[in-house]
Scaffold this motif. Structure first.
Motif, PDB file in Angstrom:
ATOM      1  N   ILE A 187       0.860  -1.176   0.000  1.00 45.55           N
ATOM      2  CA  ILE A 187       0.000   0.000   0.000  1.00 45.55           C
ATOM      3  C   ILE A 187       0.898   1.228   0.000  1.00 45.55           C
ATOM      4  O   ILE A 187       1.706   1.413   0.908  1.00 45.55           O
ATOM      5  CB  ILE A 187      -0.938  -0.007   1.211  1.00 45.55           C
ATOM      6  CG1 ILE A 187      -1.885  -1.209   1.109  1.00 45.55           C
ATOM      7  CG2 ILE A 187      -1.720   1.289   1.306  1.00 45.55           C
ATOM      8  CD1 ILE A 187      -2.825  -1.354   2.279  1.00 45.55           C
ATOM      9  N   LYS A 188       0.750   2.061  -1.008  1.00 43.10           N
ATOM     10  CA  LYS A 188       1.640   3.203  -1.194  1.00 43.10           C
ATOM     11  C   LYS A 188       1.316   4.295  -0.182  1.00 43.10           C
ATOM     12  O   LYS A 188       0.188   4.776  -0.105  1.00 43.10           O
ATOM     13  CB  LYS A 188       1.496   3.742  -2.615  1.00 43.10           C
ATOM     14  CG  LYS A 188       2.520   4.789  -2.999  1.00 43.10           C
ATOM     15  CD  LYS A 188       2.362   5.166  -4.459  1.00 43.10           C
ATOM     16  CE  LYS A 188       3.399   6.198  -4.868  1.00 43.10           C
ATOM     17  NZ  LYS A 188       3.236   6.602  -6.287  1.00 43.10           N
ATOM     18  N   ARG A 195      -5.511   6.877  -5.528  1.00 46.06           N
ATOM     19  CA  ARG A 195      -4.701   5.673  -5.342  1.00 46.06           C
ATOM     20  C   ARG A 195      -5.079   4.969  -4.043  1.00 46.06           C
ATOM     21  O   ARG A 195      -5.122   3.726  -3.984  1.00 46.06           O
ATOM     22  CB  ARG A 195      -3.220   6.037  -5.353  1.00 46.06           C
ATOM     23  CG  ARG A 195      -2.268   4.898  -4.988  1.00 46.06           C
ATOM     24  CD  ARG A 195      -2.443   3.697  -5.914  1.00 46.06           C
ATOM     25  NE  ARG A 195      -1.720   2.536  -5.445  1.00 46.06           N
ATOM     26  CZ  ARG A 195      -0.573   2.103  -5.978  1.00 46.06           C
ATOM     27  NH1 ARG A 195      -0.032   2.739  -6.999  1.00 46.06           N
ATOM     28  NH2 ARG A 195       0.025   1.038  -5.488  1.00 46.06           N
ATOM     29  N   ARG A 196      -5.395   5.743  -3.013  1.00 44.09           N
ATOM     30  CA  ARG A 196      -5.794   5.121  -1.751  1.00 44.09           C
ATOM     31  C   ARG A 196      -7.106   4.358  -1.903  1.00 44.09           C
ATOM     32  O   ARG A 196      -7.268   3.276  -1.330  1.00 44.09           O
ATOM     33  CB  ARG A 196      -5.932   6.196  -0.669  1.00 44.09           C
ATOM     34  CG  ARG A 196      -4.603   6.814  -0.252  1.00 44.09           C
ATOM     35  CD  ARG A 196      -4.792   7.803   0.862  1.00 44.09           C
ATOM     36  NE  ARG A 196      -3.528   8.407   1.269  1.00 44.09           N
ATOM     37  CZ  ARG A 196      -3.407   9.317   2.227  1.00 44.09           C
ATOM     38  NH1 ARG A 196      -4.479   9.726   2.876  1.00 44.09           N
ATOM     39  NH2 ARG A 196      -2.222   9.816   2.532  1.00 44.09           N
ATOM     40  N   ASP A 199      -6.267   1.166  -3.602  1.00 42.19           N
ATOM     41  CA  ASP A 199      -5.661   0.218  -2.661  1.00 42.19           C
ATOM     42  C   ASP A 199      -6.712  -0.411  -1.746  1.00 42.19           C
ATOM     43  O   ASP A 199      -6.678  -1.610  -1.471  1.00 42.19           O
ATOM     44  CB  ASP A 199      -4.598   0.919  -1.818  1.00 42.19           C
ATOM     45  CG  ASP A 199      -3.298   1.142  -2.588  1.00 42.19           C
ATOM     46  OD1 ASP A 199      -3.107   0.480  -3.631  1.00 42.19           O
ATOM     47  OD2 ASP A 199      -2.485   1.981  -2.159  1.00 42.19           O
ATOM     48  N   LYS A 203      -6.538  -4.291  -2.675  1.00 43.58           N
ATOM     49  CA  LYS A 203      -5.607  -5.019  -1.812  1.00 43.58           C
ATOM     50  C   LYS A 203      -6.289  -5.929  -0.793  1.00 43.58           C
ATOM     51  O   LYS A 203      -5.866  -7.087  -0.630  1.00 43.58           O
ATOM     52  CB  LYS A 203      -4.652  -4.043  -1.107  1.00 43.58           C
ATOM     53  CG  LYS A 203      -3.860  -3.153  -2.055  1.00 43.58           C
ATOM     54  CD  LYS A 203      -3.015  -3.954  -3.034  1.00 43.58           C
ATOM     55  CE  LYS A 203      -2.403  -3.071  -4.126  1.00 43.58           C
ATOM     56  NZ  LYS A 203      -1.510  -2.022  -3.640  1.00 43.58           N
TER      57      LYS A 203
END
Length: 379
Positions: A187-188, A195-196, A199, A203
């Motif tokens: 998870i970046k 992007r969150r 994820d 994910k």
């Protein structure tokens, strides 16, 4: 050749994305509903007692005699001559649960037994209700058949197949290129909110794919077993419950529940009695349902002894230690589906997995709206 292969891969990816998107958007709410109700049902016995404390045992009691339980039920419901299925408590605060499966009041329903709870210490009747008339049995019907009985089970079977398709298509869309596995699995930190959201959508599904896939597949086999058991039986024979020879001996002398339990325990001395099924006029036998060490199903174990109610002779035995491969598969379905095969940790994991479809639905809608909005602004 490479250009053609790349073009075909892009077409396959675009098609998979379309299928994944629309299956998720159209059935996501149903998936979330099944997940949330499943999470609650993992702890159904405990929640039922928490919401209905009058059903709890007044004090811990060790049950060593069983005939008084049967007598109490027959005296309290003398108009019901059929089989009582009596579940013995497994916790200090749990009551005795007794089910009468064919009450006249709910004959129009596919499944709506009368349920009576008894205080194990005093044998006092503490509650009486029909299945589906209280919160948690209603939730069970919602989870198991969408309140539509047999039609609902077929609908849920189709839904489960589509959920498996959703999981497979999601895995394909996520699958990283060689050398990019670490980025795909991590998870970046400090990423943009888009992007969150990605994820949070992808994910958890990847991390729990095996677990969620197992819950979905076991649920599919539990709700529509008839779709699969003929094929399973061709590969490995399945044991079937004993239903008697159809002869009725209502005037024959009846052995007591204590004698039936004693006979069953002589055959399986290390087993623990979990259920007692009383004789009915058209079924002159006791069925004692027990759990041997190592059985995955703790509440509904598979060790059974059927005993002639007039002679005490053993009519049939089901011993899970003699299982075929097919029997073992079927025995594991329910305890895998609710996590009880692995005790409290397994139930907690099953509870958590039931929350993931709601997370996937919410983040999926946000991602879809995020992609649709720029196209709307260009028109």
């Amino acid at each position: 050749m490479r250009l053609a292969l790349s073009f075909n891969q892009r077409k396959l990816r675009a098609l998979t994305h379309t299928v994944h998107k629309w299956v998720g958007l159209t059935l996501g709410l149903l998936f979330a509903l099944l997940g949330l109700t499943g999470s609650l049902l993992v702890f159904y016995p405990e929640l039922d007692l928490a919401f209905n404390p009058q059903r709890a045992a007044s004090r811990p009691a060790t049950i060593t005699v069983y005939a008084p339980i049967v007598e109490t039920l027959r005296l309290s419901e003398p108009q019901r001559p059929g089989t009582w299925r009596i579940e013995l408590p497994t916790a200090d605060n749990a009551p005795i649960n007794a089910r009468y499966y064919k009450p006249a009041e709910t004959a129009h329903r596919a499944f709506a037994p009368l349920i009576i709870t008894l205080d194990p210490a005093t044998l006092r009747v503490t509650s009486q209700r029909f299945w589906g008339d209280d919160v948690f049995t209603w939730l069970y019907n919602l989870h198991y058949s969408l309140l539509l009985e047999e039609d609902g089970k077929i609908l849920l079977g189709i839904t489960s197949l589509l959920l498996i398709l959703l999981l497979i298509s999601g895995l394909y869309l996520w699958w990283p290129a060689p050398g990019k596995w670490i980025g795909a699995l991590s998870i970046k930190s400090g990423a943009a909110w888009q992007r969150r959201i990605y994820d949070l959508h992808a994910k958890p599904g990847v991390y729990s794919l095996l677990l969620v896939g197992t819950l979905t597949a076991t649920g599919l086999l539990l709700v529509v077993p008839g779709w699969f058991t003929p094929g399973i039986e061709r590969l490995s024979p399945l044991a079937h419950l004993y239903h008697g020879n159809g002869q009725s001996t209502p005037q024959a002398p009846q052995i007591t529940a204590d004698e039936a339990v004693r006979i069953a325990l002589q055959r399986f001395p290390a087993a623990k009695v979990r259920w007692i099924h009383t004789p009915a006029p058209d079924q002159g036998f006791w069925r004692i349902q027990m759990r041997q060490a190592g059985e995955p199903n703790r509440r509904f174990p598979r060790t059974n002894v059927w005993i002639d109610a007039s002679t005490g002779n053993i009519l049939a035995i089901r011993d899970p230690q003699q299982n075929s491969a097919g029997d073992t598969l079927m025995d594991w379905l329910h305890p895998l589906h609710n996590g009880e095969a692995f005790g409290l940790p397994g139930r907690i994991v099953a509870f958590a997995c039931g929350l993931l479809p709601l997370l996937a639905l919410v983040t999926g809608i946000i991602r879809w709206r995020h992609k649709v909005r720029p196209r709307l602004h260009t028109h």
